[in-house]
Design a protein around this motif. Structure first.
Motif, PDB file in Angstrom:
ATOM      1  N   GLU A  28       0.556  -0.941  -0.095  1.00  0.00           N
ATOM      2  CA  GLU A  28      -0.115  -0.027  -0.003  1.00  0.00           C
ATOM      3  C   GLU A  28       0.844   1.379  -0.088  1.00  0.00           C
ATOM      4  OE1 GLU A  28      -2.159   0.028   2.900  1.00  0.00           O
ATOM      5  OE2 GLU A  28      -3.461  -1.605   2.746  1.00  0.00           O
ATOM      6  N   GLN A  29       1.969   1.108   0.364  1.00  0.00           N
ATOM      7  CA  GLN A  29       3.033   2.348   1.055  1.00  0.00           C
ATOM      8  C   GLN A  29       3.583   2.956  -0.592  1.00  0.00           C
ATOM      9  OE1 GLN A  29       5.205   2.070   4.286  1.00  0.00           O
ATOM     10  NE2 GLN A  29       5.318   4.014   4.994  1.00  0.00           N
ATOM     11  N   TYR A  30       4.175   2.081  -0.372  1.00  0.00           N
ATOM     12  CA  TYR A  30       5.742   2.008  -1.959  1.00  0.00           C
ATOM     13  C   TYR A  30       5.840   0.932  -3.019  1.00  0.00           C
ATOM     14  CZ  TYR A  30       7.662  -1.056   1.717  1.00  0.00           C
ATOM     15  OH  TYR A  30       7.831  -2.525   2.386  1.00  0.00           O
ATOM     16  N   SER A  31       6.000   0.739  -3.760  1.00  0.00           N
ATOM     17  CA  SER A  31       6.313  -0.207  -4.692  1.00  0.00           C
ATOM     18  C   SER A  31       8.321  -0.191  -5.398  1.00  0.00           C
ATOM     19  CB  SER A  31       5.545  -0.376  -5.942  1.00  0.00           C
ATOM     20  OG  SER A  31       5.108   0.025  -6.468  1.00  0.00           O
ATOM     21  N   ALA A  32       8.801  -0.811  -6.118  1.00  0.00           N
ATOM     22  CA  ALA A  32       9.804  -0.691  -6.904  1.00  0.00           C
ATOM     23  C   ALA A  32      10.115  -1.696  -7.727  1.00  0.00           C
ATOM     24  CB  ALA A  32      11.312  -0.193  -6.031  1.00  0.00           C
ATOM     25  N   GLN A  33      10.389  -1.515  -8.977  1.00  0.00           N
ATOM     26  CA  GLN A  33      11.571  -2.953  -9.813  1.00  0.00           C
ATOM     27  C   GLN A  33      12.285  -2.118 -10.852  1.00  0.00           C
ATOM     28  OE1 GLN A  33      10.861  -6.271 -10.318  1.00  0.00           O
ATOM     29  NE2 GLN A  33      10.941  -5.306  -8.384  1.00  0.00           N
ATOM     30  N   PRO A  34      13.552  -2.381 -11.121  1.00  0.00           N
ATOM     31  CA  PRO A  34      13.988  -2.416 -12.121  1.00  0.00           C
ATOM     32  C   PRO A  34      13.870  -2.320 -13.436  1.00  0.00           C
ATOM     33  CG  PRO A  34      14.756  -4.800 -11.124  1.00  0.00           C
ATOM     34  CD  PRO A  34      13.723  -3.818 -10.485  1.00  0.00           C
ATOM     35  N   LEU A  35      13.954  -1.756 -14.723  1.00  0.00           N
ATOM     36  CA  LEU A  35      13.330  -1.572 -15.505  1.00  0.00           C
ATOM     37  C   LEU A  35      13.993  -2.648 -16.665  1.00  0.00           C
ATOM     38  CD1 LEU A  35      13.854   2.334 -17.052  1.00  0.00           C
ATOM     39  CD2 LEU A  35      12.559   1.059 -15.698  1.00  0.00           C
ATOM     40  N   ASP A  36      12.823  -2.870 -17.152  1.00  0.00           N
ATOM     41  CA  ASP A  36      13.033  -4.931 -17.943  1.00  0.00           C
ATOM     42  C   ASP A  36      14.435  -5.047 -18.373  1.00  0.00           C
ATOM     43  OD1 ASP A  36      10.293  -5.493 -17.291  1.00  0.00           O
ATOM     44  OD2 ASP A  36       8.989  -4.591 -19.129  1.00  0.00           O
ATOM     45  N   ASP A  37      15.228  -3.655 -19.484  1.00  0.00           N
ATOM     46  CA  ASP A  37      16.267  -3.449 -19.786  1.00  0.00           C
ATOM     47  C   ASP A  37      17.814  -2.782 -19.222  1.00  0.00           C
ATOM     48  OD1 ASP A  37      15.236  -1.142 -19.743  1.00  0.00           O
ATOM     49  OD2 ASP A  37      15.978  -0.575 -21.896  1.00  0.00           O
ATOM     50  N   ASN A  38      17.200  -2.486 -17.999  1.00  0.00           N
ATOM     51  CA  ASN A  38      18.555  -2.559 -17.693  1.00  0.00           C
ATOM     52  C   ASN A  38      18.149  -2.495 -15.819  1.00  0.00           C
ATOM     53  OD1 ASN A  38      20.946  -0.493 -16.337  1.00  0.00           O
ATOM     54  ND2 ASN A  38      20.244   1.530 -17.746  1.00  0.00           N
ATOM     55  N   LEU A  39      18.983  -3.489 -15.065  1.00  0.00           N
ATOM     56  CA  LEU A  39      19.048  -3.654 -14.024  1.00  0.00           C
ATOM     57  C   LEU A  39      19.275  -2.278 -13.049  1.00  0.00           C
ATOM     58  CD1 LEU A  39      18.336  -5.935 -11.338  1.00  0.00           C
ATOM     59  CD2 LEU A  39      21.214  -6.707 -12.477  1.00  0.00           C
ATOM     60  N   PHE A  40      20.035  -1.688 -13.579  1.00  0.00           N
ATOM     61  CA  PHE A  40      20.938  -0.585 -12.786  1.00  0.00           C
ATOM     62  C   PHE A  40      20.403   0.616 -12.753  1.00  0.00           C
ATOM     63  CE2 PHE A  40      24.302  -3.159 -13.056  1.00  0.00           C
ATOM     64  CZ  PHE A  40      25.430  -2.701 -12.219  1.00  0.00           C
ATOM     65  N   GLU A  41      18.876   0.733 -13.467  1.00  0.00           N
ATOM     66  CA  GLU A  41      17.803   2.075 -13.114  1.00  0.00           C
ATOM     67  C   GLU A  41      16.550   1.226 -13.259  1.00  0.00           C
ATOM     68  OE1 GLU A  41      15.615   5.643 -15.846  1.00  0.00           O
ATOM     69  OE2 GLU A  41      16.860   4.560 -16.657  1.00  0.00           O
ATOM     70  N   TRP A  42      16.809   1.518 -11.700  1.00  0.00           N
ATOM     71  CA  TRP A  42      14.559   1.226 -11.144  1.00  0.00           C
ATOM     72  C   TRP A  42      13.995   2.760 -10.957  1.00  0.00           C
ATOM     73  CZ3 TRP A  42      14.363  -2.729  -7.128  1.00  0.00           C
ATOM     74  CH2 TRP A  42      14.922  -4.061  -6.941  1.00  0.00           C
ATOM     75  N   HIS A  43      12.407   2.177 -10.979  1.00  0.00           N
ATOM     76  CA  HIS A  43      11.640   3.938 -10.724  1.00  0.00           C
ATOM     77  C   HIS A  43      10.805   2.719  -9.708  1.00  0.00           C
ATOM     78  CE1 HIS A  43      11.092   5.671 -14.613  1.00  0.00           C
ATOM     79  NE2 HIS A  43      12.264   5.148 -14.634  1.00  0.00           N
ATOM     80  N   PHE A  44      10.301   3.884  -8.902  1.00  0.00           N
ATOM     81  CA  PHE A  44       9.481   3.237  -8.070  1.00  0.00           C
ATOM     82  C   PHE A  44       9.082   4.730  -7.440  1.00  0.00           C
ATOM     83  CE2 PHE A  44      12.476   6.724  -6.521  1.00  0.00           C
ATOM     84  CZ  PHE A  44      12.355   7.404  -5.482  1.00  0.00           C
ATOM     85  N   THR A  45       7.151   3.830  -6.436  1.00  0.00           N
ATOM     86  CA  THR A  45       6.432   4.598  -6.383  1.00  0.00           C
ATOM     87  C   THR A  45       6.032   4.528  -5.158  1.00  0.00           C
ATOM     88  OG1 THR A  45       5.211   4.254  -8.454  1.00  0.00           O
ATOM     89  CG2 THR A  45       3.867   5.138  -7.349  1.00  0.00           C
ATOM     90  N   PHE A  46       5.173   6.105  -3.853  1.00  0.00           N
ATOM     91  CA  PHE A  46       5.111   5.365  -3.421  1.00  0.00           C
ATOM     92  C   PHE A  46       4.141   6.945  -2.866  1.00  0.00           C
ATOM     93  CE2 PHE A  46       8.461   9.465  -3.348  1.00  0.00           C
ATOM     94  CZ  PHE A  46       7.636  10.166  -2.450  1.00  0.00           C
ATOM     95  N   ARG A  47       3.353   6.318  -1.727  1.00  0.00           N
ATOM     96  CA  ARG A  47       2.188   7.657  -1.301  1.00  0.00           C
ATOM     97  C   ARG A  47       3.032   8.782  -0.054  1.00  0.00           C
ATOM     98  NH1 ARG A  47      -2.661   5.383  -2.482  1.00  0.00           N
ATOM     99  NH2 ARG A  47      -2.880   3.774  -2.487  1.00  0.00           N
ATOM    100  N   GLY A  48       2.477   9.784   0.073  1.00  0.00           N
ATOM    101  CA  GLY A  48       2.467  10.900   0.913  1.00  0.00           C
ATOM    102  C   GLY A  48       2.137  10.394   1.963  1.00  0.00           C
ATOM    103  N   PRO A  49       3.496  10.887   2.865  1.00  0.00           N
ATOM    104  CA  PRO A  49       3.301  10.740   4.610  1.00  0.00           C
ATOM    105  C   PRO A  49       1.422  11.128   5.129  1.00  0.00           C
ATOM    106  CG  PRO A  49       4.757  12.044   4.002  1.00  0.00           C
ATOM    107  CD  PRO A  49       4.539  11.935   2.457  1.00  0.00           C
ATOM    108  N   SER A  50       0.773  10.524   5.985  1.00  0.00           N
ATOM    109  CA  SER A  50      -0.415  10.625   6.302  1.00  0.00           C
ATOM    110  C   SER A  50       0.508  11.698   7.435  1.00  0.00           C
ATOM    111  CB  SER A  50      -0.878   9.544   7.490  1.00  0.00           C
ATOM    112  OG  SER A  50       0.041   9.038   7.775  1.00  0.00           O
ATOM    113  N   ASP A  51      -0.805  12.886   7.992  1.00  0.00           N
ATOM    114  CA  ASP A  51      -0.573  14.058   8.285  1.00  0.00           C
ATOM    115  C   ASP A  51       0.444  14.875   8.273  1.00  0.00           C
ATOM    116  OD1 ASP A  51      -2.955  12.520  10.472  1.00  0.00           O
ATOM    117  OD2 ASP A  51      -1.130  11.209  11.338  1.00  0.00           O
ATOM    118  N   SER A  52       0.723  15.541   6.777  1.00  0.00           N
ATOM    119  CA  SER A  52       1.457  16.291   6.292  1.00  0.00           C
ATOM    120  C   SER A  52       1.167  16.935   4.755  1.00  0.00           C
ATOM    121  CB  SER A  52       2.423  15.883   5.039  1.00  0.00           C
ATOM    122  OG  SER A  52       1.986  14.171   4.561  1.00  0.00           O
TER     123      SER A  52
END
Length: 296
Positions: A28-52
């Motif tokens: 629910e809070q985050y996810s991250a995985q490397p690109l299909d063609d490059n193990l040394f570049e990752w994309h990640f997603t996260f939710r903003g911290p609550s109470d902020s």
């Protein structure tokens, strides 16, 4: 991912493959995985911290890892408008490539993501890549963020589980990374010099220059990260005073009279002696004439 192109005996490859396996399931809070063609570049997603100001927002970013990972830190940048960090620009944090002296090999990609989530509500204070939007501006961006889409990953809304759907038990690695993220110091990092900021951190050859990324087209204002250079103005020079002319000191009148008197003394003596001699001579002549008169 084309795994055949990597040497699985390489420590960085082994570490990244293990982390990719640990992060294969989104939370629910985050996810991250490397690109299909490059193990040394990752994309990640996260939710903003609550109470902020970022509560309810969803943010997407990019991580570039050096070939020496985990001995050297990654470079991190955000791609979703957020009002806290500039877009497509490397973030200056103690967990990023700007500060390799503070990086610890025990930290991981998940540690870095959790640290960014905790770092979001802090003040920018002029750090490299930092923004200080107003709370209302950040809340407006948080509402719009769920509709943002990445060119590589698609809609970021589908990259996280909906709240209440994540019922799995946390693994030991998750608990360890959460504890490590809590120990990271969020104080303002040491300010870099201009030459260091222009040079930037050392990154792998797979990293793209941040200047080649597309500009922000969301109509958002970007904070100027460095003050305009002010040309140095030399202090006004004091006009040189003309050298004073050397004046010949004239002796006082008394000294002149005394000097004149001293100069004339020998001359007076000569005159006096001459007069005396003349008188004596005349007397001598008178006697001679008197004697002649007596004889004749």
């Amino acid at each position: 991912m084309a795994q055949s192109q990597y040497n699985f005996k390489n420590p960085a490859v082994k570490r990244l493959m293990r982390e990719a396996q640990e992060l294969k399931d989104a939370t629910e809070q985050y996810s991250a995985q490397p690109l299909d063609d490059n193990l040394f570049e990752w994309h990640f997603t996260f939710r903003g911290p609550s109470d902020s100001d970022f509560d309810g927002g969803m943010y997407h970013g990019r991580i570039i890892l050096p070939p020496e990972y985990p001995m050297k830190p990654p470079s991190i940048m955000l791609l979703t408008p957020n009002g806290r960090f500039e877009l497509h620009k490397k973030i200056c944090l103690s967990i990023s490539g700007y500060h390799p002296e503070s990086w610890q090999p025990s930290w991981s990609i998940r540690t870095a993501i959790l640290a960014i989530i905790g770092f979001m509500p802090t003040k920018g204070e002029g750090a490299i890549g930092a923004l200080d939007y107003s709370p209302q501006e950040r809340k407006n961006l948080a509402k719009k963020s769920s509709t943002w889409s990445c060119q590589c990953c698609g809609s970021i809304k589908q990259l996280l589980k909906e709240p209440g759907q994540d019922s799995h038990q946390k693994t030991e690695s998750e608990i360890r990374d959460e504890e490590l993220a809590k120990q990271i110091n969020f104080s303002k990092p040491k300010t870099q010099t201009k030459s260091e900021s222009e040079k930037g951190p050392s990154t792998s050859t797979t990293e793209e220059d941040s200047s080649s990324t597309p500009p922000n087209t969301d109509g958002l204002r970007q904070r100027q990260t460095s003050p305009p250079e002010i040309s140095s103005i030399p202090p006004p020079t004091t006009p040189q005073q003309p050298a004073p002319q050397t004046q010949i000191q004239q002796p006082p009148p008394q000294q002149n009279a005394q000097r004149h008197q001293e100069d004339s003394t020998p001359f007076m003596l000569i005159i006096v002696l001459s007069v005396v001699l003349a008188v004596l001579l005349l007397r001598r002549l008178d006697r001679v004439y008197d004697l002649r008169g007596n004889l004749f």
